[in-house]
Write a protein that holds these residues in place. Sequence first.
Motif, PDB file in Angstrom:
ATOM      1  N   PHE A 170       0.824  -1.227   0.000  1.00 29.41           N
ATOM      2  CA  PHE A 170       0.000   0.000   0.000  1.00 29.41           C
ATOM      3  C   PHE A 170       0.852   1.268   0.000  1.00 29.41           C
ATOM      4  O   PHE A 170       0.666   2.163  -0.840  1.00 29.41           O
ATOM      5  CB  PHE A 170      -0.922  -0.016   1.229  1.00 29.41           C
ATOM      6  CG  PHE A 170      -1.744   1.235   1.389  1.00 29.41           C
ATOM      7  CD1 PHE A 170      -2.956   1.391   0.713  1.00 29.41           C
ATOM      8  CD2 PHE A 170      -1.323   2.276   2.216  1.00 29.41           C
ATOM      9  CE1 PHE A 170      -3.704   2.546   0.860  1.00 29.41           C
ATOM     10  CE2 PHE A 170      -2.075   3.431   2.360  1.00 29.41           C
ATOM     11  CZ  PHE A 170      -3.264   3.560   1.686  1.00 29.41           C
ATOM     12  N   TRP A 171       1.824   1.346   0.909  1.00 26.31           N
ATOM     13  CA  TRP A 171       2.573   2.596   1.069  1.00 26.31           C
ATOM     14  C   TRP A 171       3.514   2.831  -0.110  1.00 26.31           C
ATOM     15  O   TRP A 171       3.707   3.984  -0.534  1.00 26.31           O
ATOM     16  CB  TRP A 171       3.352   2.605   2.385  1.00 26.31           C
ATOM     17  CG  TRP A 171       2.418   2.691   3.553  1.00 26.31           C
ATOM     18  CD1 TRP A 171       2.137   1.716   4.452  1.00 26.31           C
ATOM     19  CD2 TRP A 171       1.593   3.807   3.899  1.00 26.31           C
ATOM     20  NE1 TRP A 171       1.182   2.149   5.354  1.00 26.31           N
ATOM     21  CE2 TRP A 171       0.833   3.434   5.038  1.00 26.31           C
ATOM     22  CE3 TRP A 171       1.399   5.083   3.360  1.00 26.31           C
ATOM     23  CZ2 TRP A 171      -0.077   4.285   5.644  1.00 26.31           C
ATOM     24  CZ3 TRP A 171       0.485   5.939   3.970  1.00 26.31           C
ATOM     25  CH2 TRP A 171      -0.237   5.540   5.102  1.00 26.31           C
ATOM     26  N   LEU A 172       4.077   1.723  -0.659  1.00 34.63           N
ATOM     27  CA  LEU A 172       4.972   1.870  -1.815  1.00 34.63           C
ATOM     28  C   LEU A 172       4.188   2.425  -3.007  1.00 34.63           C
ATOM     29  O   LEU A 172       4.611   3.385  -3.671  1.00 34.63           O
ATOM     30  CB  LEU A 172       5.595   0.513  -2.150  1.00 34.63           C
ATOM     31  CG  LEU A 172       6.583   0.529  -3.310  1.00 34.63           C
ATOM     32  CD1 LEU A 172       7.819   1.358  -2.939  1.00 34.63           C
ATOM     33  CD2 LEU A 172       7.007  -0.888  -3.693  1.00 34.63           C
ATOM     34  N   GLN A 173       3.039   1.794  -3.256  1.00 33.92           N
ATOM     35  CA  GLN A 173       2.211   2.226  -4.385  1.00 33.92           C
ATOM     36  C   GLN A 173       1.711   3.663  -4.173  1.00 33.92           C
ATOM     37  O   GLN A 173       1.716   4.475  -5.103  1.00 33.92           O
ATOM     38  CB  GLN A 173       1.020   1.259  -4.529  1.00 33.92           C
ATOM     39  CG  GLN A 173       0.112   1.529  -5.719  1.00 33.92           C
ATOM     40  CD  GLN A 173       0.856   1.499  -7.055  1.00 33.92           C
ATOM     41  OE1 GLN A 173       1.835   0.755  -7.219  1.00 33.92           O
ATOM     42  NE2 GLN A 173       0.421   2.325  -7.986  1.00 33.92           N
ATOM     43  N   GLY A 175       3.157   5.976  -2.378  1.00 39.82           N
ATOM     44  CA  GLY A 175       4.288   6.895  -2.527  1.00 39.82           C
ATOM     45  C   GLY A 175       4.568   7.207  -3.986  1.00 39.82           C
ATOM     46  O   GLY A 175       4.809   8.366  -4.363  1.00 39.82           O
ATOM     47  N   LYS A 176       4.504   6.156  -4.827  1.00 40.73           N
ATOM     48  CA  LYS A 176       4.749   6.376  -6.261  1.00 40.73           C
ATOM     49  C   LYS A 176       3.697   7.322  -6.844  1.00 40.73           C
ATOM     50  O   LYS A 176       4.011   8.231  -7.619  1.00 40.73           O
ATOM     51  CB  LYS A 176       4.679   5.031  -7.006  1.00 40.73           C
ATOM     52  CG  LYS A 176       5.905   4.156  -6.845  1.00 40.73           C
ATOM     53  CD  LYS A 176       5.695   2.869  -7.628  1.00 40.73           C
ATOM     54  CE  LYS A 176       6.846   1.905  -7.406  1.00 40.73           C
ATOM     55  NZ  LYS A 176       6.559   0.563  -7.973  1.00 40.73           N
ATOM     56  N   CYS A 177       2.443   7.067  -6.470  1.00 44.74           N
ATOM     57  CA  CYS A 177       1.361   7.916  -7.001  1.00 44.74           C
ATOM     58  C   CYS A 177       1.510   9.363  -6.509  1.00 44.74           C
ATOM     59  O   CYS A 177       1.284  10.308  -7.275  1.00 44.74           O
ATOM     60  CB  CYS A 177       0.003   7.370  -6.590  1.00 44.74           C
ATOM     61  SG  CYS A 177      -0.635   6.141  -7.731  1.00 44.74           S
ATOM     62  N   LEU A 178       1.867   9.497  -5.229  1.00 39.23           N
ATOM     63  CA  LEU A 178       2.045  10.846  -4.684  1.00 39.23           C
ATOM     64  C   LEU A 178       3.111  11.617  -5.474  1.00 39.23           C
ATOM     65  O   LEU A 178       2.909  12.780  -5.848  1.00 39.23           O
ATOM     66  CB  LEU A 178       2.474  10.776  -3.220  1.00 39.23           C
ATOM     67  CG  LEU A 178       1.443  11.050  -2.136  1.00 39.23           C
ATOM     68  CD1 LEU A 178       2.067  10.924  -0.760  1.00 39.23           C
ATOM     69  CD2 LEU A 178       0.808  12.424  -2.299  1.00 39.23           C
ATOM     70  N   LEU A 179       4.228  10.933  -5.721  1.00 37.24           N
ATOM     71  CA  LEU A 179       5.318  11.591  -6.449  1.00 37.24           C
ATOM     72  C   LEU A 179       4.879  11.977  -7.854  1.00 37.24           C
ATOM     73  O   LEU A 179       5.159  13.084  -8.328  1.00 37.24           O
ATOM     74  CB  LEU A 179       6.543  10.672  -6.524  1.00 37.24           C
ATOM     75  CG  LEU A 179       7.382  10.587  -5.249  1.00 37.24           C
ATOM     76  CD1 LEU A 179       8.540   9.620  -5.446  1.00 37.24           C
ATOM     77  CD2 LEU A 179       7.917  11.978  -4.877  1.00 37.24           C
ATOM     78  N   LEU A 180       4.168  11.049  -8.506  1.00 37.70           N
ATOM     79  CA  LEU A 180       3.704  11.338  -9.870  1.00 37.70           C
ATOM     80  C   LEU A 180       2.720  12.516  -9.853  1.00 37.70           C
ATOM     81  O   LEU A 180       2.817  13.439 -10.674  1.00 37.70           O
ATOM     82  CB  LEU A 180       3.033  10.096 -10.458  1.00 37.70           C
ATOM     83  CG  LEU A 180       2.519  10.253 -11.887  1.00 37.70           C
ATOM     84  CD1 LEU A 180       3.676  10.432 -12.862  1.00 37.70           C
ATOM     85  CD2 LEU A 180       1.679   9.041 -12.304  1.00 37.70           C
ATOM     86  N   VAL A 237      -5.337   8.584   0.222  1.00 38.22           N
ATOM     87  CA  VAL A 237      -3.992   8.922   0.707  1.00 38.22           C
ATOM     88  C   VAL A 237      -3.133   9.516  -0.413  1.00 38.22           C
ATOM     89  O   VAL A 237      -2.508  10.575  -0.240  1.00 38.22           O
ATOM     90  CB  VAL A 237      -3.303   7.671   1.311  1.00 38.22           C
ATOM     91  CG1 VAL A 237      -1.814   7.934   1.558  1.00 38.22           C
ATOM     92  CG2 VAL A 237      -3.984   7.277   2.603  1.00 38.22           C
ATOM     93  N   ALA A 238      -3.106   8.861  -1.556  1.00 39.11           N
ATOM     94  CA  ALA A 238      -2.151   9.261  -2.589  1.00 39.11           C
ATOM     95  C   ALA A 238      -2.714  10.323  -3.535  1.00 39.11           C
ATOM     96  O   ALA A 238      -2.013  11.278  -3.885  1.00 39.11           O
ATOM     97  CB  ALA A 238      -1.716   8.039  -3.385  1.00 39.11           C
ATOM     98  N   HIS A 239      -3.979  10.158  -3.964  1.00 37.08           N
ATOM     99  CA  HIS A 239      -4.512  11.097  -4.955  1.00 37.08           C
ATOM    100  C   HIS A 239      -5.006  12.377  -4.259  1.00 37.08           C
ATOM    101  O   HIS A 239      -4.582  13.479  -4.589  1.00 37.08           O
ATOM    102  CB  HIS A 239      -5.648  10.448  -5.744  1.00 37.08           C
ATOM    103  CG  HIS A 239      -5.231   9.194  -6.474  1.00 37.08           C
ATOM    104  ND1 HIS A 239      -5.975   8.641  -7.496  1.00 37.08           N
ATOM    105  CD2 HIS A 239      -4.147   8.388  -6.341  1.00 37.08           C
ATOM    106  CE1 HIS A 239      -5.367   7.536  -7.948  1.00 37.08           C
ATOM    107  NE2 HIS A 239      -4.257   7.368  -7.260  1.00 37.08           N
ATOM    108  N   TRP A 240      -5.911  12.169  -3.307  1.00 38.04           N
ATOM    109  CA  TRP A 240      -6.435  13.342  -2.588  1.00 38.04           C
ATOM    110  C   TRP A 240      -5.309  13.995  -1.792  1.00 38.04           C
ATOM    111  O   TRP A 240      -5.250  15.225  -1.658  1.00 38.04           O
ATOM    112  CB  TRP A 240      -7.571  12.885  -1.671  1.00 38.04           C
ATOM    113  CG  TRP A 240      -8.269  13.993  -0.953  1.00 38.04           C
ATOM    114  CD1 TRP A 240      -9.197  14.847  -1.474  1.00 38.04           C
ATOM    115  CD2 TRP A 240      -8.098  14.376   0.414  1.00 38.04           C
ATOM    116  NE1 TRP A 240      -9.626  15.732  -0.518  1.00 38.04           N
ATOM    117  CE2 TRP A 240      -8.963  15.465   0.665  1.00 38.04           C
ATOM    118  CE3 TRP A 240      -7.318  13.911   1.467  1.00 38.04           C
ATOM    119  CZ2 TRP A 240      -9.067  16.083   1.904  1.00 38.04           C
ATOM    120  CZ3 TRP A 240      -7.413  14.521   2.702  1.00 38.04           C
ATOM    121  CH2 TRP A 240      -8.279  15.599   2.916  1.00 38.04           C
ATOM    122  N   GLY A 241      -4.406  13.167  -1.288  1.00 40.54           N
ATOM    123  CA  GLY A 241      -3.264  13.693  -0.531  1.00 40.54           C
ATOM    124  C   GLY A 241      -2.413  14.637  -1.371  1.00 40.54           C
ATOM    125  O   GLY A 241      -1.831  15.595  -0.855  1.00 40.54           O
TER     126      GLY A 241
END
Lengths: 271, 204
Positions: A170-173, A175-180, A237-241
Amino acid sequence: MNCADIDRALARQNKLPPDALTAEAGEHVLNCPRCRALLEVLSAPPSGGELRPELASAIAERIGQNLAAVRPLRPAGYYAGGFVLIFLAPIVAAIGILRASGIAGMGLSMIAVVFGGLAFCGGLLAISLAAEMAPGSRRLLPPAALMGGILLAVAANIWALFPYQPETGFWLQSGKCLLLGIGFAAPTAALAWGLLRRGALLSPAVSGAAAGLLGGLAGIAVLEIHCPDWNAAHILVAHWGTALICAATGLLAASRADPPVRTGPPGPVLR
Amino acid sequence: MEGVEQRTEDGAGGVPAHSLASLEHWMSRYQQADPAAPGALIASISPALLRFFRYNSASREQAEDLLQETWLKIHRMRHSYRPGEAVLPWVYAIARHVRVDSYRRVRRIVAHEAAADVLPEAAGRKDVFESALQFDALVAQLPDSQREVIVMLKAAGMTVEEVARATSSTVGAVKLKAHRAYESLRAFLTSRPPQRTGKPEDAR
């Protein structure tokens, strides 16, 4: 009719001193010393605005020293259109660069809700940013309320549309989305900030947060197009974050652009 | 200076009965660097601006300082006025930011100063209480957000719509604040002064 009705009638007035009240209200005022006193106070000519001629001339002289012609801002719609283009640019770029794995699995109704919602929020924000450039512009909502509302609406949309699923890595995926997402959002926010600076930034922190949020919304759209992970927790977490982080970064970065608080003697000094 | 010469004092509200069209005219001329424009605008807008600062708890001297700061800021931001738009919301949006900045500056200075002596009371506050039933005495009791709205409506002669624009708010919110302010003013008039809860709001 009672005193509370008079208060409501006064609040409905467009300006002070109030225009003539209704006959019923007038009758109450005649018989109510408190209402009469309130109306007398509100109708009395204001005092305290005597401008010293020497002060007026000193200000005019100071301003006149560097009086140069300036080009006024264009109409708000022109800049709102600019912000919309800035918002759309990374999305168009993402469609060209990235695989559309996320959007490919969505039905038409889901596409309409997800991207329609993001487009609507982006449009509202573009209008608000254009208003931010000129002090005293008409607002749909106070800027902070609009930004908070947009973040909540997008989160609610995600919560309602996407399922919660257990997920490994979960966190790896995420993190990748957040960076992108941030990779697309940051230049968008920077462009929006550049356009904002053409106007008058009375509240750089608010403007910075709004520019960051515009970039963040574009980042969410990019991730919704590209990311095939439909886990609601991941999207929150990743997109809305992405939007949350960009708005917060915009606020902090722009606060530094805020004129520093002087600690010396206040005021300019024409005496 | 045609716009200024036509202006008269409005006895009812004490607000200069400036023609809004003439303000817009002078603002456009100001943007075009007409040397007569600053004087005309200063003469027509400054009295109400002074009242705005004074009713918001400034002494005469502080109000004059704030007035000067406001004009310098107006000068720096004059390009952001859109010709044809109302001038007063634009001016007062800038003025209230100057006021809030000043409040923060003073608060920061006071916070860093040693409490070596009793701080003087806010300027004019004592006088305000002594001149009961005066407008400034009454509005001094209001929370800041309500006071700001009432002062703009009365001292500057702005409409509810203009106040909403100047405060980055909505017409509904301004009417609600005005309504609460009238309730508080009535309470004060009936010797039940409401507790002062306000401090200058963060306009950012």
